[in-house]
Design an enzyme around this catalytic site. Sequence first.
Site, PDB file in Angstrom:
ATOM      1  N   ASP A   1       3.196   0.027  12.062  1.00  0.00           N
ATOM      2  CA  ASP A   1       1.904  -0.539  11.668  1.00  0.00           C
ATOM      3  C   ASP A   1       1.690  -1.947  12.207  1.00  0.00           C
ATOM      4  OD1 ASP A   1       1.022   1.709  10.327  1.00  0.00           O
ATOM      5  OD2 ASP A   1       1.885   1.081   8.415  1.00  0.00           O
TER       6      ASP A   1
ATOM      7  N   GLY B   1      -4.930   8.215   4.873  1.00  0.00           N
ATOM      8  CA  GLY B   1      -4.088   9.153   5.600  1.00  0.00           C
ATOM      9  C   GLY B   1      -2.782   9.443   4.892  1.00  0.00           C
TER      10      GLY B   1
ATOM     11  N   ARG C   1      -6.620  -2.430  10.299  1.00  0.00           N
ATOM     12  CA  ARG C   1      -5.676  -3.300  11.008  1.00  0.00           C
ATOM     13  C   ARG C   1      -6.304  -3.900  12.263  1.00  0.00           C
ATOM     14  NH1 ARG C   1      -1.564  -2.914   7.742  1.00  0.00           N
ATOM     15  NH2 ARG C   1      -0.962  -0.877   6.903  1.00  0.00           N
TER      16      ARG C   1
ATOM     17  N   ARG D   1       2.779   6.043  -3.272  1.00  0.00           N
ATOM     18  CA  ARG D   1       3.888   6.857  -3.747  1.00  0.00           C
ATOM     19  C   ARG D   1       4.087   6.692  -5.243  1.00  0.00           C
ATOM     20  NH1 ARG D   1       4.370   5.790   1.518  1.00  0.00           N
ATOM     21  NH2 ARG D   1       5.638   7.147   2.875  1.00  0.00           N
TER      22      ARG D   1
ATOM     23  N   LYS E   1       0.822  -1.212   0.000  1.00  0.00           N
ATOM     24  CA  LYS E   1       0.000   0.000   0.000  1.00  0.00           C
ATOM     25  C   LYS E   1       0.853   1.258   0.000  1.00  0.00           C
ATOM     26  CE  LYS E   1      -2.744   0.991   3.637  1.00  0.00           C
ATOM     27  NZ  LYS E   1      -2.795   2.406   4.082  1.00  0.00           N
TER      28      LYS E   1
ATOM     29  N   LYS F   1      -3.276   7.166  14.318  1.00  0.00           N
ATOM     30  CA  LYS F   1      -3.574   6.328  13.164  1.00  0.00           C
ATOM     31  C   LYS F   1      -5.073   6.363  12.853  1.00  0.00           C
ATOM     32  CE  LYS F   1       0.604   4.852  12.250  1.00  0.00           C
ATOM     33  NZ  LYS F   1       1.219   5.009  10.914  1.00  0.00           N
TER      34      LYS F   1
END
Length: 448
Positions: free
Chosen positions: A334, A113, A407, A43, A38, A361
């Site tokens: 994460d 985010g 998550r 990017r 991800k 988060k």
Amino acid sequence: MPGVRGQYGSLSHGTSGGVARFGPLGPLRGTVQPPPDKSVSHRAALIAAMGEGETMIEGYLDAADTRSTLAAVEAVGARLSGMEEAGIAPEVRIQGIGLRGAQAARIDVGNAGTLLRLLPGWLAGQETGEWTLDGDDSIRRRPVDRIAAPLRLMGARLECREDRLPPLRIEAAPLSGIEYELPVASAQVKSCLLFAGLLAEGETRIVEPLPTRDHSERMLAAAGAEIERGDGIVSVRPASRLEPGEIVVPADFSSAAFFIVAALLVPGSEVRLSGIGLNPTRTGLLTILTRMGAEVEIEPEAECGGEPSGRLRVRASQLRGTEVGGAEIPLAIDELPLVALAACFAEGETTIGDAAELRRKESDRIATVSEALTALGATVETSEDGMQISGGGGLRGGAIASHGDHRIAMLGAIAGLASREGVEVAGIDAAAVSYPGFAADLAALTAG
């Protein structure tokens, strides 16, 4: 997500409006390749849009967050092929608009985010135009002050709600390079400033208190940007053009992490994972788990799009408690919820500290992880920057809510497989933000 029955019992996914139950089904066996990364996908799309000519992205992640990024670059003028309602093609092609070609737009970042914090760096240095970035209820609670403050030092014109929350309004302005010491290690803030530095007058230098993921630096350098790294400093000089050409996205280590921990916790399990991105700025979880006694074998493979990659073999292991903090935190930020889950099954106590970033988060992950694990029978004490877990007893099971956090949703599923009585997860659909095929891949491993 359809219901799936394996030889050990049943997985009922996606029923009752996103409520799913995951129970102990016996050992996990087989091979899985998690979805594309991800962070790299976000990017890749942004840098492709900044580029000249067409960029081909192989293995772009088809998930809610990364679709938001494709929609954003399209909104500012990039042309796309490979993005359809039915799904994203194996190859996405983006016709770039150049570093200074973004057109004015209102942009819905959804729940992404990363997009919210990276894109403003590029837009702030445009020659003309205004942009507004907004998103869902979760995004509206996620602060943007950490990017707004340094961008304003560079000359950016930004407005946000209460001076720290979205919506974020950006007006094009000339930028000047600065030297900026990050108050908290953050790859997102670093990347935002690198993007802005491409358009600024003079060099931009970013001082990191601790190393963070370096996907942006790798990708920008490959596209022709003047990036220098060393002694905790990353610098970029202004650029006239980028030419990414082709970007290959490896499988996401953060998605693989759920299967790694599942295999460690469910007795008799042996799971293989292939094509996994093994960038050392992302794999802090492996260091932590190895210290806890995890049996994980790594077989390096050829680099994938400039990123180290490889295969993993993970076997069920007896774990012991540990202390996690300092420089390890940004390398596993994460995956820290999964460290907390593993700690419930480890002998002794595990302490996670220096992790206040977890509170910023998709949910306050110190609060939501503690709430979930406590509801399942764990003993967890929280602090401002972490938590302490008393291990040895495993988990009884019960019910948790994902709080819209992908998550936490997937953590609940793994906890269910390792628990004694199973776990009901309300809001399991949140997993689609990063891993739409999570339930199917998990069911394949439990099917014997």
